[in-house]
Motif scaffolding. Structure first.
Motif, PDB file in Angstrom:
ATOM      1  N   ASN A   3      53.852  -4.251 -16.290  1.00 16.65           N
ATOM      2  CA  ASN A   3      54.959  -4.622 -17.167  1.00 16.65           C
ATOM      3  C   ASN A   3      56.185  -4.994 -16.349  1.00 16.65           C
ATOM      4  O   ASN A   3      56.455  -4.401 -15.309  1.00 16.65           O
ATOM      5  N   TYR A   4      56.938  -5.955 -16.848  1.00 19.66           N
ATOM      6  CA  TYR A   4      58.161  -6.361 -16.164  1.00 19.66           C
ATOM      7  C   TYR A   4      59.217  -5.270 -16.295  1.00 19.66           C
ATOM      8  O   TYR A   4      59.367  -4.670 -17.347  1.00 19.66           O
ATOM      9  N   SER A   6      62.460  -5.954 -15.053  1.00 18.22           N
ATOM     10  CA  SER A   6      63.744  -6.634 -14.968  1.00 18.22           C
ATOM     11  C   SER A   6      63.577  -8.052 -15.482  1.00 18.22           C
ATOM     12  O   SER A   6      62.461  -8.512 -15.719  1.00 18.22           O
ATOM     13  N   LEU A   7      64.696  -8.745 -15.658  1.00 16.68           N
ATOM     14  CA  LEU A   7      64.647 -10.104 -16.176  1.00 16.68           C
ATOM     15  C   LEU A   7      65.865 -10.879 -15.694  1.00 16.68           C
ATOM     16  O   LEU A   7      67.000 -10.469 -15.918  1.00 16.68           O
ATOM     17  N   SER A  18      61.165 -11.857 -12.680  1.00 17.87           N
ATOM     18  CA  SER A  18      61.132 -10.447 -13.046  1.00 17.87           C
ATOM     19  C   SER A  18      60.490  -9.638 -11.935  1.00 17.87           C
ATOM     20  O   SER A  18      59.635 -10.137 -11.207  1.00 17.87           O
ATOM     21  N   SER A  20      58.001  -6.549 -11.158  1.00 19.51           N
ATOM     22  CA  SER A  20      56.866  -5.954 -11.837  1.00 19.51           C
ATOM     23  C   SER A  20      56.101  -5.092 -10.841  1.00 19.51           C
ATOM     24  O   SER A  20      55.995  -5.458  -9.665  1.00 19.51           O
ATOM     25  N   GLN A  35      57.302 -14.963 -11.386  1.00 16.31           N
ATOM     26  CA  GLN A  35      57.946 -16.031 -12.137  1.00 16.31           C
ATOM     27  C   GLN A  35      57.089 -16.331 -13.353  1.00 16.31           C
ATOM     28  O   GLN A  35      55.857 -16.390 -13.250  1.00 16.31           O
ATOM     29  N   TRP A  36      57.731 -16.517 -14.504  1.00 14.66           N
ATOM     30  CA  TRP A  36      56.986 -16.765 -15.729  1.00 14.66           C
ATOM     31  C   TRP A  36      57.848 -17.566 -16.702  1.00 14.66           C
ATOM     32  O   TRP A  36      59.053 -17.674 -16.528  1.00 14.66           O
ATOM     33  N   ALA A  43      52.007 -16.053 -15.413  1.00 17.89           N
ATOM     34  CA  ALA A  43      52.923 -15.441 -14.450  1.00 17.89           C
ATOM     35  C   ALA A  43      52.319 -15.527 -13.056  1.00 17.89           C
ATOM     36  O   ALA A  43      51.129 -15.297 -12.866  1.00 17.89           O
ATOM     37  N   THR A  45      52.903 -14.532  -8.841  1.00 19.30           N
ATOM     38  CA  THR A  45      53.641 -13.715  -7.881  1.00 19.30           C
ATOM     39  C   THR A  45      54.371 -14.626  -6.910  1.00 19.30           C
ATOM     40  O   THR A  45      53.761 -15.476  -6.270  1.00 19.30           O
TER      41      THR A  45
END
Length: 114
Positions: A3-4, A6-7, A18, A20, A35-36, A43, A45
């Motif tokens: 799960n992420y 941060s954003l 984010s 993760s 990145q997503w 998403a 890496t």
């Protein structure tokens, strides 16, 4: 990826950055920058940060991207393998072009300018 935690929106694109956990089975694992985009399940890496973890006591992570969208920064914790009391704050820096990552330790002494 897990799960992420941060954003941050990349102002030059429609994507987000984010942090993760690197392993979805281990939420306390090292963090990676991903990145997503909304509405897409792709998403990727951007960089593995190594010994970089969530802040255990002080709330959410602090992060930013520079105005040129070339460098990402986040305040994270470097876990001590000896004791939680020896954990260290670090600034994670990711060059979004080269994907080069650095972790710089913070110290109260670095705040003193003589």
């Amino acid at each position: 990826l897990g799960n992420y935690v941060s954003l941050t929106r990349d102002p030059t694109t429609t994507s987000f950055l984010s942090l993760s956990p690197s392993s979805p089975q281990a939420p306390a694992s090292d963090l990676s920058l991903v990145q997503w985009s909304l509405g897409q399940d792709n998403a990727k890496t951007v960089a593995a940060l190594g010994n970089a973890h969530r802040t255990p006591y002080f709330g959410r992570l602090s992060e930013t991207i520079d105005p040129t969208s070339q460098v990402y920064y986040a305040a994270v914790v470097d876990d001590s393998y000896v004791s939680k009391k020896l954990d260290n704050w670090v600034i994670a820096r990711v060059d979004l072009t080269s994907k080069a990552t650095t972790l710089t330790s913070l110290s109260p002494l670095s705040l003193i300018h003589i």
